[in-house]
Design an enzyme around this catalytic site. Structure first.
Site, PDB file in Angstrom:
ATOM      1  N   THR A  61       0.736  -1.203   0.068  1.00 45.39           N
ATOM      2  CA  THR A  61      -0.006   0.010   0.036  1.00 45.39           C
ATOM      3  C   THR A  61       0.771   1.199  -0.006  1.00 45.39           C
ATOM      4  O   THR A  61       1.934   1.103   0.564  1.00 45.39           O
ATOM      5  CB  THR A  61      -1.107   0.027   1.282  1.00 45.39           C
ATOM      6  OG1 THR A  61      -1.366   1.378   1.500  1.00 45.39           O
ATOM      7  CG2 THR A  61       0.018  -0.392   2.436  1.00 45.39           C
ATOM      8  N   ASP A  62       0.303   2.228  -0.521  1.00 48.52           N
ATOM      9  CA  ASP A  62       0.936   3.560  -0.387  1.00 48.52           C
ATOM     10  C   ASP A  62       1.114   4.275   1.051  1.00 48.52           C
ATOM     11  O   ASP A  62       2.089   4.879   1.149  1.00 48.52           O
ATOM     12  CB  ASP A  62       0.118   4.754  -1.192  1.00 48.52           C
ATOM     13  CG  ASP A  62      -1.311   4.963  -0.872  1.00 48.52           C
ATOM     14  OD1 ASP A  62      -1.737   4.318   0.179  1.00 48.52           O
ATOM     15  OD2 ASP A  62      -1.977   5.729  -1.396  1.00 48.52           O
ATOM     16  N   GLU A  63       0.474   3.619   1.817  1.00 45.52           N
ATOM     17  CA  GLU A  63       0.594   4.021   3.263  1.00 45.52           C
ATOM     18  C   GLU A  63       1.826   3.882   3.794  1.00 45.52           C
ATOM     19  O   GLU A  63       2.245   4.433   4.925  1.00 45.52           O
ATOM     20  CB  GLU A  63      -0.553   3.340   4.184  1.00 45.52           C
ATOM     21  CG  GLU A  63      -2.032   3.953   3.716  1.00 45.52           C
ATOM     22  CD  GLU A  63      -2.803   3.786   4.783  1.00 45.52           C
ATOM     23  OE1 GLU A  63      -2.726   3.694   5.882  1.00 45.52           O
ATOM     24  OE2 GLU A  63      -4.194   3.922   4.253  1.00 45.52           O
ATOM     25  N   TYR A 118      -1.410  -0.080  11.267  1.00 44.30           N
ATOM     26  CA  TYR A 118      -1.725  -0.981   9.948  1.00 44.30           C
ATOM     27  C   TYR A 118      -0.560  -0.730   8.899  1.00 44.30           C
ATOM     28  O   TYR A 118       0.025  -1.908   8.474  1.00 44.30           O
ATOM     29  CB  TYR A 118      -3.087  -0.422   9.345  1.00 44.30           C
ATOM     30  CG  TYR A 118      -3.223  -0.767   7.847  1.00 44.30           C
ATOM     31  CD1 TYR A 118      -3.514  -1.946   7.650  1.00 44.30           C
ATOM     32  CD2 TYR A 118      -3.098   0.390   7.107  1.00 44.30           C
ATOM     33  CE1 TYR A 118      -3.297  -2.237   6.026  1.00 44.30           C
ATOM     34  CE2 TYR A 118      -3.150  -0.044   5.719  1.00 44.30           C
ATOM     35  CZ  TYR A 118      -3.112  -1.275   5.320  1.00 44.30           C
ATOM     36  OH  TYR A 118      -3.359  -1.634   3.866  1.00 44.30           O
ATOM     37  N   LYS A 129       1.916  -3.496   7.430  1.00 46.19           N
ATOM     38  CA  LYS A 129       2.207  -3.794   5.961  1.00 46.19           C
ATOM     39  C   LYS A 129       3.520  -3.645   5.601  1.00 46.19           C
ATOM     40  O   LYS A 129       4.230  -4.524   4.886  1.00 46.19           O
ATOM     41  CB  LYS A 129       1.252  -2.935   5.373  1.00 46.19           C
ATOM     42  CG  LYS A 129      -0.173  -3.118   5.217  1.00 46.19           C
ATOM     43  CD  LYS A 129      -0.552  -4.530   4.738  1.00 46.19           C
ATOM     44  CE  LYS A 129      -0.415  -4.682   3.278  1.00 46.19           C
ATOM     45  NZ  LYS A 129      -0.738  -5.821   2.628  1.00 46.19           N
TER      46      LYS A 129
HETATM   47  P1  NAD Z   1     -10.600  -6.332   2.790  1.00 45.64           P
HETATM   48  O1  NAD Z   1     -10.257  -6.278   4.268  1.00 45.64           O
HETATM   49  O2  NAD Z   1     -11.603  -6.376   1.965  1.00 45.64           O
HETATM   50  O3  NAD Z   1     -10.280  -8.153   2.466  1.00 45.64           O
HETATM   51  C1  NAD Z   1      -9.043  -8.545   3.223  1.00 45.64           C
HETATM   52  C2  NAD Z   1      -9.219 -10.302   3.066  1.00 45.64           C
HETATM   53  O4  NAD Z   1      -8.136 -10.988   3.519  1.00 45.64           O
HETATM   54  C3  NAD Z   1     -10.493 -10.811   3.572  1.00 45.64           C
HETATM   55  O5  NAD Z   1     -11.378 -11.697   2.749  1.00 45.64           O
HETATM   56  C4  NAD Z   1     -10.129 -11.528   4.949  1.00 45.64           C
HETATM   57  O6  NAD Z   1     -11.014 -12.549   5.192  1.00 45.64           O
HETATM   58  C5  NAD Z   1      -8.794 -12.264   4.432  1.00 45.64           C
HETATM   59  N1  NAD Z   1      -7.775 -12.431   5.557  1.00 45.64           N
HETATM   60  C6  NAD Z   1      -7.603 -11.651   6.645  1.00 45.64           C
HETATM   61  N2  NAD Z   1      -6.832 -12.325   7.284  1.00 45.64           N
HETATM   62  C7  NAD Z   1      -6.279 -13.473   6.785  1.00 45.64           C
HETATM   63  C8  NAD Z   1      -5.479 -14.411   7.084  1.00 45.64           C
HETATM   64  N3  NAD Z   1      -4.629 -14.628   7.993  1.00 45.64           N
HETATM   65  N4  NAD Z   1      -5.328 -15.598   6.186  1.00 45.64           N
HETATM   66  C9  NAD Z   1      -6.205 -15.763   5.070  1.00 45.64           C
HETATM   67  N5  NAD Z   1      -7.118 -14.732   4.803  1.00 45.64           N
HETATM   68  C10 NAD Z   1      -7.005 -13.384   5.656  1.00 45.64           C
HETATM   69  O7  NAD Z   1      -8.978  -5.660   2.102  1.00 45.64           O
HETATM   70  P2  NAD Z   1      -8.848  -5.016   0.809  1.00 45.64           P
HETATM   71  O8  NAD Z   1      -9.346  -3.593   0.810  1.00 45.64           O
HETATM   72  O9  NAD Z   1      -9.559  -5.797  -0.379  1.00 45.64           O
HETATM   73  O10 NAD Z   1      -7.335  -4.978   0.629  1.00 45.64           O
HETATM   74  C11 NAD Z   1      -6.744  -6.180   0.280  1.00 45.64           C
HETATM   75  C12 NAD Z   1      -5.073  -5.917   0.139  1.00 45.64           C
HETATM   76  O11 NAD Z   1      -4.830  -4.776  -0.543  1.00 45.64           O
HETATM   77  C13 NAD Z   1      -4.708  -5.702   1.524  1.00 45.64           C
HETATM   78  O12 NAD Z   1      -3.315  -6.380   1.544  1.00 45.64           O
HETATM   79  C14 NAD Z   1      -4.323  -4.203   1.527  1.00 45.64           C
HETATM   80  O13 NAD Z   1      -3.631  -4.072   2.311  1.00 45.64           O
HETATM   81  C15 NAD Z   1      -3.996  -3.751   0.113  1.00 45.64           C
HETATM   82  N6  NAD Z   1      -4.535  -2.371  -0.169  1.00 45.64           N
HETATM   83  C16 NAD Z   1      -5.805  -2.091  -0.052  1.00 45.64           C
HETATM   84  C17 NAD Z   1      -6.013  -0.731  -0.683  1.00 45.64           C
HETATM   85  C18 NAD Z   1      -7.658  -0.048  -0.376  1.00 45.64           C
HETATM   86  O14 NAD Z   1      -7.725   1.138  -0.354  1.00 45.64           O
HETATM   87  N7  NAD Z   1      -8.528  -0.894  -0.059  1.00 45.64           N
HETATM   88  C19 NAD Z   1      -5.271   0.034  -0.852  1.00 45.64           C
HETATM   89  C20 NAD Z   1      -3.827  -0.275  -1.333  1.00 45.64           C
HETATM   90  C21 NAD Z   1      -3.520  -1.594  -0.786  1.00 45.64           C
HETATM   91  O1  TDX Z   2     -15.451   7.742   9.056  1.00 44.42           O
HETATM   92  C1  TDX Z   2     -14.327   8.065   8.252  1.00 44.42           C
HETATM   93  N1  TDX Z   2     -14.208   9.443   8.199  1.00 44.42           N
HETATM   94  C2  TDX Z   2     -13.076   9.889   7.593  1.00 44.42           C
HETATM   95  O2  TDX Z   2     -12.926  11.292   7.362  1.00 44.42           O
HETATM   96  C3  TDX Z   2     -13.495   7.134   7.714  1.00 44.42           C
HETATM   97  C4  TDX Z   2     -13.419   5.677   7.725  1.00 44.42           C
HETATM   98  C5  TDX Z   2     -12.275   7.826   7.176  1.00 44.42           C
HETATM   99  N2  TDX Z   2     -12.060   9.124   7.080  1.00 44.42           N
HETATM  100  C6  TDX Z   2     -10.918   9.468   6.315  1.00 44.42           C
HETATM  101  C7  TDX Z   2      -9.507   9.078   6.634  1.00 44.42           C
HETATM  102  C8  TDX Z   2      -8.818   9.128   5.443  1.00 44.42           C
HETATM  103  O3  TDX Z   2      -8.185  10.397   5.299  1.00 44.42           O
HETATM  104  O4  TDX Z   2     -10.996   9.249   4.881  1.00 44.42           O
HETATM  105  C9  TDX Z   2      -9.751   8.795   4.384  1.00 44.42           C
HETATM  106  C10 TDX Z   2     -10.021   7.559   3.801  1.00 44.42           C
HETATM  107  O5  TDX Z   2     -10.011   6.699   4.921  1.00 44.42           O
HETATM  108  P1  TDX Z   2     -10.101   4.968   4.882  1.00 44.42           P
HETATM  109  O6  TDX Z   2     -11.163   4.600   3.935  1.00 44.42           O
HETATM  110  O7  TDX Z   2     -10.024   4.612   6.114  1.00 44.42           O
HETATM  111  O8  TDX Z   2      -8.647   4.758   4.100  1.00 44.42           O
HETATM  112  P2  TDX Z   2      -7.225   5.036   4.382  1.00 44.42           P
HETATM  113  O9  TDX Z   2      -7.062   5.235   5.870  1.00 44.42           O
HETATM  114  O10 TDX Z   2      -6.607   6.090   3.491  1.00 44.42           O
HETATM  115  O11 TDX Z   2      -6.598   3.694   4.164  1.00 44.42           O
HETATM  116  C11 TDX Z   2      -6.982   2.927   2.842  1.00 44.42           C
HETATM  117  O12 TDX Z   2      -6.151   3.140   1.799  1.00 44.42           O
HETATM  118  C12 TDX Z   2      -4.816   2.539   1.893  1.00 44.42           C
HETATM  119  C13 TDX Z   2      -7.259   1.273   3.232  1.00 44.42           C
HETATM  120  O13 TDX Z   2      -8.147   1.480   4.110  1.00 44.42           O
HETATM  121  C14 TDX Z   2      -5.991   0.703   3.457  1.00 44.42           C
HETATM  122  O14 TDX Z   2      -6.200  -0.563   3.486  1.00 44.42           O
HETATM  123  C15 TDX Z   2      -5.012   0.970   1.993  1.00 44.42           C
HETATM  124  O15 TDX Z   2      -3.832   0.420   2.489  1.00 44.42           O
END
Ligand code: NAD
Ligand code: TDX
Length: 332
Positions: free
Chosen positions: A115-117, A140, A144
């Site tokens: 992730t970019d985080e 988190y 990562k």
């Molecule tokens: P999500 O929370 O929707 O899905 C995570 C999945 O992993 C779930 O199905 C959960 O059951 C499974 N899981 C958790 N722990 C596990 C374990 N120990 N063994 C097997 N399965 C397990 O998450 P997402 O938003 O789809 O993110 C997927 C990936 O992409 C993550 O690695 C996250 O860090 C990365 N990512 C997400 C975002 C975003 O904005 N959502 C952005 C950049 C990177």
């Molecule tokens: O209730 C809220 N109010 C609010 O202002 C929530 C849930 C979020 N926010 C803000 C926080 C952030 O600045 O919105 C922005 C986005 O928040 P999230 O959806 O929680 O995302 P973020 O914390 O940026 O992280 C996401 O992007 C990178 C994903 O959850 C991560 O899994 C991914 O790695």
């Protein structure tokens, strides 16, 4: 190719599984089905192993006959990691190590979805490049970063073939409603208050799930060992601007917006330089306005997907996260 998709029942992983099947590949899903994993995100007939990436036997069982593993499995919500970071170490660090041990022994490929985080806050301007130092802010992001740091170590020490992707904030259908966009959309559809953290001027680079998955697929097929690739939408938006677009799309009443106490350690801005992946031929294709409209339509048309989620475990989480904050909030 036969590919193991770890975490394939989650948001981005399930989009990736459907993409592989459409491309004619074979996909096996390994997923622990934590609160965010959902069998309903996947086609009924997909090969599915219920297990934990941090358990070597589960990984060996699921990866049998696979040529590659793409790892989406993670604890993914920053706010939950602020409440308790236990599971984040288990899955995001230990789980990645178990997968690396497996690919080392089986001599298959790994793509680690990061992730970019991991770059931390970029308030001062500019964009992160793959060679920049890691500076995570939340438990988190630190978990990562710790997981992905194992990847170059295994490449260098054991010669494994593994690549890393660093994606930006992703949105689209099937995203668990704890995250900003689906939380705001579903609360708007239900007329519930909308908790905007701090001044709402934090910046995120929004990327559609289809574009994120296209980038990961390209890296799976063409990425080099030990290489890291940023996957960003080139679409930086403040949270308040995203909220305004969602008001326009849902027609919800603007008085629902509440300014609440900020997230501890909240990163102000993320921004990715994506020239390395673009040089391989990738670019984000979904315009934000179009992707957001389709996403709002999906949540409007799929209440049967999110209503059971919101009335289950989510309720207790929501109360813990927002109860006190909303009771002392002010209109935004
Ligand atoms: P999500 O929370 O929707 O899905 C995570 C999945 O992993 C779930 O199905 C959960 O059951 C499974 N899981 C958790 N722990 C596990 C374990 N120990 N063994 C097997 N399965 C397990 O998450 P997402 O938003 O789809 O993110 C997927 C990936 O992409 C993550 O690695 C996250 O860090 C990365 N990512 C997400 C975002 C975003 O904005 N959502 C952005 C950049 C990177
Ligand atoms: O209730 C809220 N109010 C609010 O202002 C929530 C849930 C979020 N926010 C803000 C926080 C952030 O600045 O919105 C922005 C986005 O928040 P999230 O959806 O929680 O995302 P973020 O914390 O940026 O992280 C996401 O992007 C990178 C994903 O959850 C991560 O899994 C991914 O790695």
């Amino acid at each position: 190719m036969r590919i193991l998709v770890a975490g394939g029942a989650g948001f981005i992983g399930s989009h990736f599984v459907k993409r592989l099947l459409e491309a004619g590949d074979e996909a096996v899903v390994l997923d622990k089905l934590t609160y965010s994993g959902n069998r309903a995100n996947l086609p009924q007939d997909v090969e599915f192993v219920h297990g934990d990436i941090a358990v070597p036997d589960d990984v060996a069982r699921a990866a049998h006959g696979c040529e590659a593993i793409v790892n989406f499995a993670a604890e993914t919500h920053v706010d939950r990691s602020v409440l308790s970071a236990e599971e984040f170490g288990h899955t995001n660090f230990r789980g990645t190590q178990v997968l690396l041990e497996h690919v080392r022994q089986a001599e298959i490929r790994l793509v680690q979805v990061s992730t970019d985080e991991v770059y931390g806050d970029l308030e001062a301007g500019g964009s992160s490049r793959e060679t920049d130092p890691l500076n995570p802010s939340s438990p988190y992001a630190a978990a990562k970063a710790a997981g992905e740091l194992l990847v170059p170590a295994y490449v260098r020490t054991y010669g494994v073939h593994a690549s890393i992707t660093r994606g930006s904030n992703t949105y689209g259908p099937n995203q668990y409603p704890e995250k900003f966009i689906p939380l705001f959309v579903t609360n708007m559809l239900d007329g519930e208050p909308l908790p905007l953290y701090g001044d709402g001027r934090q910046v995120r680079d929004w990327l559609h799930a289809d574009d994120h998955c296209a980038g990961i697929e390209l890296i799976l097929r063409e990425g080099g060992p030990g290489e890291i690739y940023n996957v960003g939408g080139d679409n930086e938006q403040t949270n308040i601007d995203v909220a305004e677009k969602l008001f326009a799309l849902t027609g919800a009443d603007r008085s629902l917006l509440r300014r609440v106490d900020d997230r501890p350690g909240h990163d102000r801005r993320y921004s990715l330089d994506t020239s390395k992946l673009r040089a391989l031929g990738w670019a984000p294709r979904v315009p934000f306005e179009e992707g957001l409209r389709a996403t709002v339509d999906w949540y409007r048309d799929n209440r049967d997907w999110w209503e059971p989620i919101k009335s289950g475990e989510y309720r207790a989480y929501y109360e813990q996260q927002y109860g006190a904050r909303l009771s002392t909030s002010s209109p935004a």
